[in-house]
Design a protein around this motif. Structure first.
Motif, mmCIF file in Angstrom:
data_model
loop_
_atom_site.group_PDB
_atom_site.id
_atom_site.type_symbol
_atom_site.label_atom_id
_atom_site.label_comp_id
_atom_site.label_asym_id
_atom_site.label_seq_id
_atom_site.Cartn_x
_atom_site.Cartn_y
_atom_site.Cartn_z
ATOM 1 N N ASN A 166 -28.572 12.122 -19.973
ATOM 2 C CA ASN A 166 -28.568 12.421 -18.541
ATOM 3 C C ASN A 166 -28.271 11.185 -17.704
ATOM 4 O O ASN A 166 -27.534 11.264 -16.694
ATOM 5 C CB ASN A 166 -29.908 13.011 -18.125
ATOM 6 N N SER A 188 -22.907 13.041 -1.682
ATOM 7 C CA SER A 188 -23.251 14.423 -1.968
ATOM 8 C C SER A 188 -23.255 14.696 -3.474
ATOM 9 O O SER A 188 -24.186 15.317 -3.999
ATOM 10 C CB SER A 188 -22.235 15.354 -1.272
ATOM 11 N N ASP A 191 -26.261 12.964 -5.149
ATOM 12 C CA ASP A 191 -27.532 13.658 -4.884
ATOM 13 C C ASP A 191 -27.638 14.935 -5.698
ATOM 14 O O ASP A 191 -28.702 15.257 -6.247
ATOM 15 C CB ASP A 191 -27.653 13.967 -3.391
ATOM 16 N N ASP A 192 -26.525 15.685 -5.765
ATOM 17 C CA ASP A 192 -26.544 16.928 -6.543
ATOM 18 C C ASP A 192 -26.825 16.651 -8.018
ATOM 19 O O ASP A 192 -27.595 17.380 -8.669
ATOM 20 C CB ASP A 192 -25.196 17.666 -6.401
ATOM 21 N N THR A 193 -26.189 15.599 -8.533
ATOM 22 C CA THR A 193 -26.372 15.261 -9.954
ATOM 23 C C THR A 193 -27.798 14.800 -10.224
ATOM 24 O O THR A 193 -28.412 15.180 -11.239
ATOM 25 C CB THR A 193 -25.365 14.184 -10.383
ATOM 26 N N ARG A 194 -28.325 13.970 -9.355
ATOM 27 C CA ARG A 194 -29.701 13.484 -9.536
ATOM 28 C C ARG A 194 -30.683 14.663 -9.559
ATOM 29 O O ARG A 194 -31.619 14.695 -10.356
ATOM 30 C CB ARG A 194 -30.083 12.512 -8.409
ATOM 31 N N GLU A 195 -30.443 15.635 -8.660
ATOM 32 C CA GLU A 195 -31.347 16.776 -8.609
ATOM 33 C C GLU A 195 -31.184 17.663 -9.849
ATOM 34 O O GLU A 195 -32.174 18.125 -10.425
ATOM 35 C CB GLU A 195 -31.074 17.582 -7.344
ATOM 36 N N ARG A 196 -29.930 17.874 -10.266
ATOM 37 C CA ARG A 196 -29.679 18.730 -11.424
ATOM 38 C C ARG A 196 -30.263 18.133 -12.705
ATOM 39 O O ARG A 196 -30.822 18.854 -13.543
ATOM 40 C CB ARG A 196 -28.181 18.945 -11.578
ATOM 41 N N ASP A 198 -32.704 15.954 -12.758
ATOM 42 C CA ASP A 198 -34.118 15.607 -12.538
ATOM 43 C C ASP A 198 -34.383 14.135 -12.889
ATOM 44 O O ASP A 198 -35.282 13.784 -13.648
ATOM 45 C CB ASP A 198 -35.032 16.511 -13.361
ATOM 46 N N ASP A 200 -35.521 11.773 -11.045
ATOM 47 C CA ASP A 200 -36.808 11.237 -10.576
ATOM 48 C C ASP A 200 -37.895 11.450 -11.638
ATOM 49 O O ASP A 200 -38.730 10.561 -11.875
ATOM 50 C CB ASP A 200 -37.214 11.913 -9.267
#
Length: 392
Positions: A166, A188, A191-196, A198, A200
């Motif tokens: 990941n 954008s 951010d989308d990739t970081r959220e997808r 996970d 964090d």
């Protein structure tokens, strides 16, 4: 007056404790000991100077007379006297000058010495076999102890592999966004990739996985080290200063998976100095006593391990709240092959071997036991191995 007489005697006069430890030697006896390398190394231990059977005969009769091999072509006339249970000591008299007179007698002596060498080798092999048998008995528990940390390290490696994939995927997104020269699109997509992915959560979980995995590997390393230290032979290792607490802890680590489901452990360590000993042999004693304590407990109970130091001696005490030992059996528990366990549950050699090891260290084992209440075994050892005491 007595000391003056003993110093002038050409006959060697030695006084031994009941466990075979030499506590007195007149000058003639001391000279003989210094000439014999094994006697010197073992500091005049009684069972190294005369046959073991002679000790039993002296207790029964209460004296023994025989010839013992000394140096090539040279024998000693030996007389052993048991001074009785009140004194708790042996008196050994050695007379020099018994010499071999024929080739047949010399061949007999060489054969006797060869048998002694074989006996000592067999004794060492028996000790090593008992160690390995003990580990074999605990093999399932040790395997379980190793399998647990290996299991979660293996699981963590699977998670780490996924996390690394990941993170590389996120790095690819950064690289594509940098080449696009579009800050808004770059922000954008990142951010989308970081959220997808996970990311964090990965950043929080990754250090914990690494810490757990390292602890698991350290646990396996410790178990392997404890097994190595316990099972190795001391044949190539000299007497040296050792930390008995470290030996106790490593032995407890080996046996505890076998005992944890029926007993709780209470440790009360005192302050101990470094002790001159053969540590792996003492670890065998500790294992035998711990295993016996666990086997004496039917259901749930407590095993206590205490240590202390006083007057040039240290002691290690292992107690249990088990079934105890009947008074008529207390006199036999150190006999070879004597066991109160069911067939297949014990060899009857554990306490006998332990007694021999402690005697070799010029120590003693004290036993207190009450049926249905529990037992307490105390191993008492000198801090430094005693040397021959020579009369002035």
């Amino acid at each position: 007056m007595a000391d003056k007489v003993l110093t002038r005697l050409e006959e060697g006069v030695l006084l031994h404790e009941a466990d075979g430890r030499l506590i007195y030697a007149n000058p003639a006896a001391d000279a003989l000991i210094r000439l014999h390398p094994v006697w010197t190394e073992m500091r005049g231990q009684l069972d190294q100077m005369i046959p073991v059977q002679a000790i039993a005969d002296a207790r029964a009769h209460p004296d023994w007379h025989g010839i013992v091999p000394f140096l090539p072509g040279r024998m000693l006339d030996a007389r052993l006297y048991w001074l009785g249970p009140d004194a708790g000591r042996f008196l050994l008299l050695l007379k020099d000058g018994v010499r071999l007179r024929s080739d047949d007698e010399q061949a007999l002596q060489l054969r006797h010495e060869e048998l002694n060498v074989r006996f000592n080798a067999a004794q060492e092999q028996l000790l090593q076999s008992e160690k390995l048998a003990s580990i074999g008995q605990l093999a399932a528990g040790v395997a379980h102890e190793i399998n647990n940390p290996i299991g979660y390290v293996h699981s963590n490696l699977g998670s780490l592999q996924e996390y690394v994939g990941n993170l590389f995927a996120l790095i690819d997104v950064y690289e594509r966004a940098m080449r696009a020269h579009d800050p808004h699109a770059m922000r954008s997509e990142i951010d989308d990739t970081r959220e997808r992915l996970d990311v964090d959560f990965i950043s929080r979980d990754l250090p914990q996985l690494l810490t757990e995995s390292r602890q698991g590997i350290e646990r396996v390393t410790a178990i392997v080290r404890d097994l190595r230290d316990f099972s190795r032979s001391d044949r190539e290792h000299a007497w040296r200063l050792a930390d008995l607490h470290a030996g106790l802890d490593s032995t407890i680590n080996i046996v505890w998976n076998e005992l944890r489901y029926k007993a709780t452990l209470e440790k009360d360590y005192g302050t101990l100095p470094m002790v001159e000993c053969l540590q792996s042999e003492l670890n065998q004693v500790f294992m035998n006593l711990l295993m016996n304590a666990g086997q004496a407990i039917d259901g749930e109970g407590v095993i206590s391990v205490r240590t202390g130091h006083e007057a040039g001696q240290v002691w290690v005490e292992i107690g249990d709240t088990g079934s105890g030992i009947a008074p008529e059996m207390l006199q036999r528990i150190f006999d070879p092959f004597f066991t109160t366990k069911p067939v297949g549950k014990g060899t009857g050699l554990g306490l006998s071997i332990s007694y021999g090891i402690v005697a070799k260290h010029h120590g003693r084992i004290e036993v207190e036991s009450t049926p249905q209440t529990g037992s307490r075994f105390r191993v008492v050892l000198p801090v430094r191995q005693p040397h021959v005491v020579v009369a002035p």
